[in-house]
Design a protein around this motif. Structure first.
Motif, PDB file in Angstrom:
ATOM      1  N   GLN A 180       0.814  -1.206   0.000  1.00  0.00           N
ATOM      2  CA  GLN A 180       0.000   0.000   0.000  1.00  0.00           C
ATOM      3  C   GLN A 180       0.853   1.265   0.000  1.00  0.00           C
ATOM      4  O   GLN A 180       0.517   2.268  -0.634  1.00  0.00           O
ATOM      5  N   GLU A 181       1.975   1.214   0.696  1.00  0.00           N
ATOM      6  CA  GLU A 181       2.856   2.378   0.754  1.00  0.00           C
ATOM      7  C   GLU A 181       3.435   2.703  -0.616  1.00  0.00           C
ATOM      8  O   GLU A 181       3.482   3.861  -1.026  1.00  0.00           O
ATOM      9  N   THR A 182       3.865   1.646  -1.347  1.00  0.00           N
ATOM     10  CA  THR A 182       4.417   1.854  -2.690  1.00  0.00           C
ATOM     11  C   THR A 182       3.361   2.381  -3.647  1.00  0.00           C
ATOM     12  O   THR A 182       3.616   3.279  -4.458  1.00  0.00           O
ATOM     13  N   ILE A 183       2.148   1.816  -3.557  1.00  0.00           N
ATOM     14  CA  ILE A 183       1.055   2.263  -4.434  1.00  0.00           C
ATOM     15  C   ILE A 183       0.724   3.729  -4.164  1.00  0.00           C
ATOM     16  O   ILE A 183       0.544   4.528  -5.092  1.00  0.00           O
ATOM     17  N   ALA A 184       0.656   4.098  -2.877  1.00  0.00           N
ATOM     18  CA  ALA A 184       0.345   5.488  -2.526  1.00  0.00           C
ATOM     19  C   ALA A 184       1.445   6.426  -3.014  1.00  0.00           C
ATOM     20  O   ALA A 184       1.172   7.521  -3.521  1.00  0.00           O
ATOM     21  N   GLU A 185       2.694   5.992  -2.876  1.00  0.00           N
ATOM     22  CA  GLU A 185       3.830   6.818  -3.311  1.00  0.00           C
ATOM     23  C   GLU A 185       3.808   7.013  -4.819  1.00  0.00           C
ATOM     24  O   GLU A 185       3.998   8.125  -5.321  1.00  0.00           O
ATOM     25  N   THR A 186       3.557   5.920  -5.562  1.00  0.00           N
ATOM     26  CA  THR A 186       3.509   5.999  -7.030  1.00  0.00           C
ATOM     27  C   THR A 186       2.347   6.862  -7.494  1.00  0.00           C
ATOM     28  O   THR A 186       2.483   7.659  -8.428  1.00  0.00           O
ATOM     29  N   SER A 187       1.209   6.712  -6.845  1.00  0.00           N
ATOM     30  CA  SER A 187       0.032   7.507  -7.216  1.00  0.00           C
ATOM     31  C   SER A 187       0.275   8.992  -6.974  1.00  0.00           C
ATOM     32  O   SER A 187      -0.132   9.842  -7.781  1.00  0.00           O
ATOM     33  N   GLU A 188       0.964   9.311  -5.889  1.00  0.00           N
ATOM     34  CA  GLU A 188       1.254  10.713  -5.590  1.00  0.00           C
ATOM     35  C   GLU A 188       2.191  11.303  -6.634  1.00  0.00           C
ATOM     36  O   GLU A 188       2.013  12.460  -7.051  1.00  0.00           O
ATOM     37  N   ILE A 189       3.180  10.512  -7.066  1.00  0.00           N
ATOM     38  CA  ILE A 189       4.086  10.991  -8.117  1.00  0.00           C
ATOM     39  C   ILE A 189       3.311  11.222  -9.410  1.00  0.00           C
ATOM     40  O   ILE A 189       3.514  12.226 -10.109  1.00  0.00           O
ATOM     41  N   ALA A 190       2.399  10.290  -9.754  1.00  0.00           N
ATOM     42  CA  ALA A 190       1.638  10.402 -11.002  1.00  0.00           C
ATOM     43  C   ALA A 190       0.758  11.647 -11.028  1.00  0.00           C
ATOM     44  O   ALA A 190       0.533  12.240 -12.092  1.00  0.00           O
ATOM     45  N   THR A 191       0.258  12.058  -9.860  1.00  0.00           N
ATOM     46  CA  THR A 191      -0.603  13.241  -9.818  1.00  0.00           C
ATOM     47  C   THR A 191       0.167  14.522 -10.093  1.00  0.00           C
ATOM     48  O   THR A 191      -0.443  15.562 -10.381  1.00  0.00           O
ATOM     49  N   LYS A 192       1.500  14.489  -9.992  1.00  0.00           N
ATOM     50  CA  LYS A 192       2.306  15.685 -10.208  1.00  0.00           C
ATOM     51  C   LYS A 192       2.644  15.911 -11.685  1.00  0.00           C
ATOM     52  O   LYS A 192       3.178  16.958 -12.045  1.00  0.00           O
ATOM     53  N   ILE A 193       2.375  14.944 -12.541  1.00  0.00           N
ATOM     54  CA  ILE A 193       2.709  15.053 -13.965  1.00  0.00           C
ATOM     55  C   ILE A 193       1.707  15.991 -14.646  1.00  0.00           C
ATOM     56  O   ILE A 193       0.500  15.840 -14.468  1.00  0.00           O
ATOM     57  N   PRO A 194       2.199  16.944 -15.452  1.00  0.00           N
ATOM     58  CA  PRO A 194       3.602  17.316 -15.708  1.00  0.00           C
ATOM     59  C   PRO A 194       4.213  18.039 -14.501  1.00  0.00           C
ATOM     60  O   PRO A 194       3.545  18.822 -13.838  1.00  0.00           O
ATOM     61  N   PHE A 195       5.490  17.763 -14.258  1.00  0.00           N
ATOM     62  CA  PHE A 195       6.164  18.297 -13.085  1.00  0.00           C
ATOM     63  C   PHE A 195       6.463  19.785 -13.266  1.00  0.00           C
ATOM     64  O   PHE A 195       7.130  20.173 -14.227  1.00  0.00           O
ATOM     65  N   ALA A 196       5.967  20.588 -12.334  1.00  0.00           N
ATOM     66  CA  ALA A 196       6.273  22.024 -12.329  1.00  0.00           C
ATOM     67  C   ALA A 196       7.465  22.243 -11.397  1.00  0.00           C
ATOM     68  O   ALA A 196       7.342  22.076 -10.185  1.00  0.00           O
ATOM     69  N   VAL A 197       8.606  22.584 -11.962  1.00  0.00           N
ATOM     70  CA  VAL A 197       9.849  22.577 -11.181  1.00  0.00           C
ATOM     71  C   VAL A 197      10.549  23.925 -11.212  1.00  0.00           C
ATOM     72  O   VAL A 197      10.311  24.765 -12.080  1.00  0.00           O
TER      73      VAL A 197
END
Length: 374
Positions: A180-197
């Motif tokens: 669950q931790e990995t899934i939550a981490e991956t999902s959070e990264i996916a929500t940032k696309i496209p990355f505003a940096v």
């Protein structure tokens, strides 16, 4: 690979990502040369991440989008990507394949100007052409020029354009056996696309006196490593920590395999492809060998990390032990000095008392009494 127009901070972001000076500080020159051509440059360096040495190769594309006519500006980049696939395929077709050098591009960071509107035709054409050949990661460059609301709206418009034109950008996958931790981490990264940096390799002082990597403005400080300010942390996490092997795996099993199949068919080698597809034993054996090689590499990396952690722990314990011993020695010496001082004071006091008793004169009353009785 990093792609984008001049002045979008590509070199700065690369230096910030890997916390090293791959690119020296440079200024965009003003030129009137209309015959300028796109130049593809490659820089390699050794970096260390969590005790593991990594060989990093960055491919820059200065000149992209700087022409008056940018209609075919994607072609040299696509040709470079496919040339690397051809070189890898040539090595695979050799009799001796024990030493294969992998120069394929595993990630392409495409820098989008922070216009706040939507994708330009140049952006759409490049992404549409390159997405089938490389893991394409869109980046909103210099996001500190936009407000939070403008960034959110701009991201939505970019994703709408990507979906409308059916551009297959890289999205971090999840698997059934992920926790669950990995899934939550991956999902959070996916929500940032496209990355505003925001990129910066210079330290600035905050109002609280902290030194942080960032940019100072009259209205405040933009911190590079603050997730509330931009998406840099998530981008770095995906590229280096959580999805590095996944990017390489996608390149190998999906993007390169698709190109390889098309290339062999164009060369008239359908029979080889067909025989490989209908020979499950050979395919399984090849996959087993590749899997064992990857496991061996991962095991070696884990051993290196473990040894590094053990060495760090032993060094800390040794340092703590030395500090405790030094403190104990210092306290013991202080106590010895205090005891010696007390002994000296006691001796002096006893000497004074002794001398006072010897030199004490008789009282006048006793003298008189003795005189009367006499």
């Amino acid at each position: 690979m990093v792609v984008g127009e001049s002045g979008l901070g590509k070199s700065t972001l690369v230096n910030t990502l890997f916390n090293t000076t791959l690119y020296p500080e440079k200024r965009v020159p003003i030129t009137t040369d209309l015959q300028k051509s796109l130049d593809i440059q490659q820089i390699s360096a050794e970096i260390e991440e969590n005790g593991v040495q990594l060989r990093l190769t960055v491919i820059d594309t200065p000149g992209f989008g700087d022409f008056i006519n940018n209609e075919d500006s994607w072609k040299p980049i696509l040709q470079n990507v496919e040339a690397r696939y051809d070189a890898f395929l040539e090595q695979e077709l050799r009799i001796n394949r024990s030493k294969i050098v992998d120069n394929r591009i595993h990630a392409c960071l495409y820098f989008i100007p922070p216009t706040g509107h939507s994708l330009r035709q140049l952006d759409i054409e490049f992404m549409r052409r390159l997405a089938p050949r490389v893991n394409l990661i869109p980046i909103v460059a210099k996001s500190d020029t936009l407000t939070e609301d403008e960034i959110r709206v701009f991201k939505d418009r970019i994703l709408d354009d990507i979906n409308f034109h059916k551009i297959d950008i890289y999205r971090p996958p999840t698997y059934e056996d992920d926790d669950q931790e990995t899934i939550a981490e991956t999902s959070e990264i996916a929500t940032k696309i496209p990355f505003a940096v925001v990129g910066s390799n210079k330290e600035v002082a905050t109002a609280g006196g902290r030194k942080v990597r960032g940019r100072a403005y009259p209205w405040g400080i933009i911190e590079v490593d603050n997730e509330d300010h931009n998406d840099f942390v998530k981008l770095r996490q995906m590229l280096i920590r959580t999805h590095m092997e996944e990017l390489k795996r996608t390149t190998d099993l999906a993007l390169y395999e698709s190109y390889r199949t098309q290339k062999l068919r164009a060369m008239g080698r359908e029979q080889e492809i067909f025989s490989k597809e209908i020979n499950p034993a050979a395919s399984l054996e090849e996959q087993r060998i590749l899997h064992e090689q990857r496991l061996a590499k991962m095991e070696n990396d884990m051993k290196l990390v473990f040894q590094q952690k053990v060495q760090e722990k032993e060094a800390k314990l040794k340092q703590s032990e030395e500090e405790l011993y030094a403190r104990h020695k210092e306290m013991r010496e202080a106590l010895e000095r205090q005891r010696a001082e007390l002994e000296e004071k006691k001796r002096k006091l006893e000497t004074l008392i002794h001398n006072a008793g010897l030199n004490k004169p008789g009282t006048p009353e006793k003298t008189r009494k003795k005189g009367i009785f006499k």
